[in-house]
Design a protein around this motif. Structure first.
Motif, PDB file in Angstrom:
ATOM      1  N   THR A  15       0.555   3.670   1.937  1.00 39.97           N
ATOM      2  CA  THR A  15       0.869   3.957   3.348  1.00 39.97           C
ATOM      3  C   THR A  15       2.114   3.182   3.772  1.00 39.97           C
ATOM      4  O   THR A  15       2.993   3.720   4.471  1.00 39.97           O
ATOM      5  CB  THR A  15      -0.320   3.555   4.250  1.00 39.97           C
ATOM      6  N   THR A  28       0.831  -1.205   0.000  1.00 44.70           N
ATOM      7  CA  THR A  28       0.000   0.000   0.000  1.00 44.70           C
ATOM      8  C   THR A  28       0.868   1.259   0.000  1.00 44.70           C
ATOM      9  O   THR A  28       2.044   1.220   0.399  1.00 44.70           O
ATOM     10  CB  THR A  28      -0.911   0.042   1.241  1.00 44.70           C
ATOM     11  N   GLN A  63       5.175   4.778   2.288  1.00 52.74           N
ATOM     12  CA  GLN A  63       5.572   5.972   3.066  1.00 52.74           C
ATOM     13  C   GLN A  63       6.290   5.555   4.358  1.00 52.74           C
ATOM     14  O   GLN A  63       7.265   6.177   4.765  1.00 52.74           O
ATOM     15  CB  GLN A  63       4.342   6.814   3.402  1.00 52.74           C
ATOM     16  N   SER A  64       5.807   4.473   4.972  1.00 63.95           N
ATOM     17  CA  SER A  64       6.462   3.983   6.196  1.00 63.95           C
ATOM     18  C   SER A  64       7.866   3.494   5.905  1.00 63.95           C
ATOM     19  O   SER A  64       8.789   3.705   6.688  1.00 63.95           O
ATOM     20  CB  SER A  64       5.638   2.852   6.814  1.00 63.95           C
TER      21      SER A  64
END
Lengths: 223, 114
Positions: free
Chosen positions: A77, A75, A80-81
């Motif tokens: 997200t 994902t 980004q992590s």
């Protein structure tokens, strides 16, 4: 998330990676927490180590762009992590707790061409019980392999065969280096059963080993 | 009530499924025969010239454990999974390195786990 918890997670991930690397290399030394702490101190800052399943574009020098991870279901997200160095470890799935019958369907999904693939509880020879007990696999590995395969072949009216690579990666915010790789095969039976649904997953396994290394089932896109 | 299964028809089904190329590894099936209660498959795996053999018990009725384990809808389905993919899966996950084997002067016989 507190800095302490984040640091602990990071240390836990590195310890798992160090242990995996030791097993891969055939090393016999155990990785103690103290050793891991020292190694963690020496690890490149701002990098993440994790595994991912699927047919990723790999450049000639064996690297993968972080942005390409979304092509195999990671994902945005999670990307980004990875870039922030705050990726959460994937917890291992718990085994099904209920008393299932072999043909009970646990779940289903669409494969890479949109064909529905169920997984049934099965027996020691096929299905969920087989992949978990014999091959250290999970439903989500079967799902991700059939969604993002390198090859998908319809061999007969009762067998579809998929292969997907699984990569152990070390990623900076932009680029990933491949630390290790396995090929995972999944075989499905698409014939319709008495309940009106396909037979589904027969098996999923790492080519070359019976009980697959846990970093495969802990891939970030298999949860 | 259990239905009886014809060994000749099972043999034909097994031979037919082995005609489909299935894996990237060198895998050549040399013969498939019924021997007593078993089907006997002779094949080469990974390295040409080395002949391996595997014996798998064939079901005589639909009550047989192997038939009940798979509960297939057709003979082709049973042959595909109880024989062909059982062999390939074991071979691809390191059977040669972990099973007991015996050499009879021509064939290296491998034991398949239950």
């Amino acid at each position: 998330m507190s800095m302490h918890f984040r640091a602990k997670n990071k240390l836990r991930r590195f310890a798992a990676f160090a242990l995996t690397a030791a097993l891969i290399s055939g090393a016999t030394l155990a990785v103690s927490p103290a050793t891991a702490m020292n190694e963690a101190d020496l690890a490149p800052a701002g990098t993440e180590t994790f595994s991912v399943i699927g047919n990723l574009p790999v450049s000639a020098d064996g690297t993968v762009l972080v942005q390409d991870l979304t092509k195999v279901g990671v994902t945005s997200t999670q990307v980004q992590s990875i870039q922030r160095g705050t990726l959460e470890p994937v917890d291992e799935q718990m085994a099904a707790a209920a008393a299932w019958e072999p043909f009970d369907r646990l779940t289903s999904w669409k494969d890479s061409i949109g064909l529905t693939v169920p997984i049934r509880y099965g027996t020691a020879s096929w299905g969920y019980r087989h992949i978990v007990d014999k091959h250290n696999m999970t439903t989500n590995v079967s799902r991700t392999v059939t969604k993002y395969p390198r090859t998908r072949v319809e061999q007969s009216s009762s067998s579809h065969v998929y292969i997907a690579p699984v990569y152990l990666l070390n990623c900076s915010p932009i680029m990933c280096t491949i630390l290790d790789q396995r090929d995972v095969r999944a075989v499905t039976n698409p014939t319709i059963q008495n309940d009106g649904h396909r037979r589904g997953i027969i098996t999923t396994y790492c080519i070359g080993e019976t009980y697959c290394n846990s970093w495969v089932k802990n891939s970030v896109n298999a949860n | 009530m259990a239905d009886s299964l014809d060994p000749g028809e099972l043999l034909s089904a097994i031979k037919a499924v082995f005609e489909i190329e299935s894996v990237e590894t060198y895998f050549e099936v040399r013969s498939v025969e019924i021997a007593g209660n078993d089907v006997q498959v002779l094949f080469e795996w990974a390295k040409p010239g080395v002949l391996y053999g595997i014996r798998i018990e064939i079901p005589d009725t639909t009550d047989h454990p192997s038939w009940q384990d798979w509960r297939p809808q057709t003979l082709e389905e049973w042959a595909t999974y109880a024989v062909k993919w059982k062999m390939i899966e074991e071979l691809e996950t390191g059977l040669l390195g972990r099973t007991s084997r015996s050499f009879d002067g021509r064939v290296t016989w491998l034991e398949l786990p239950d």
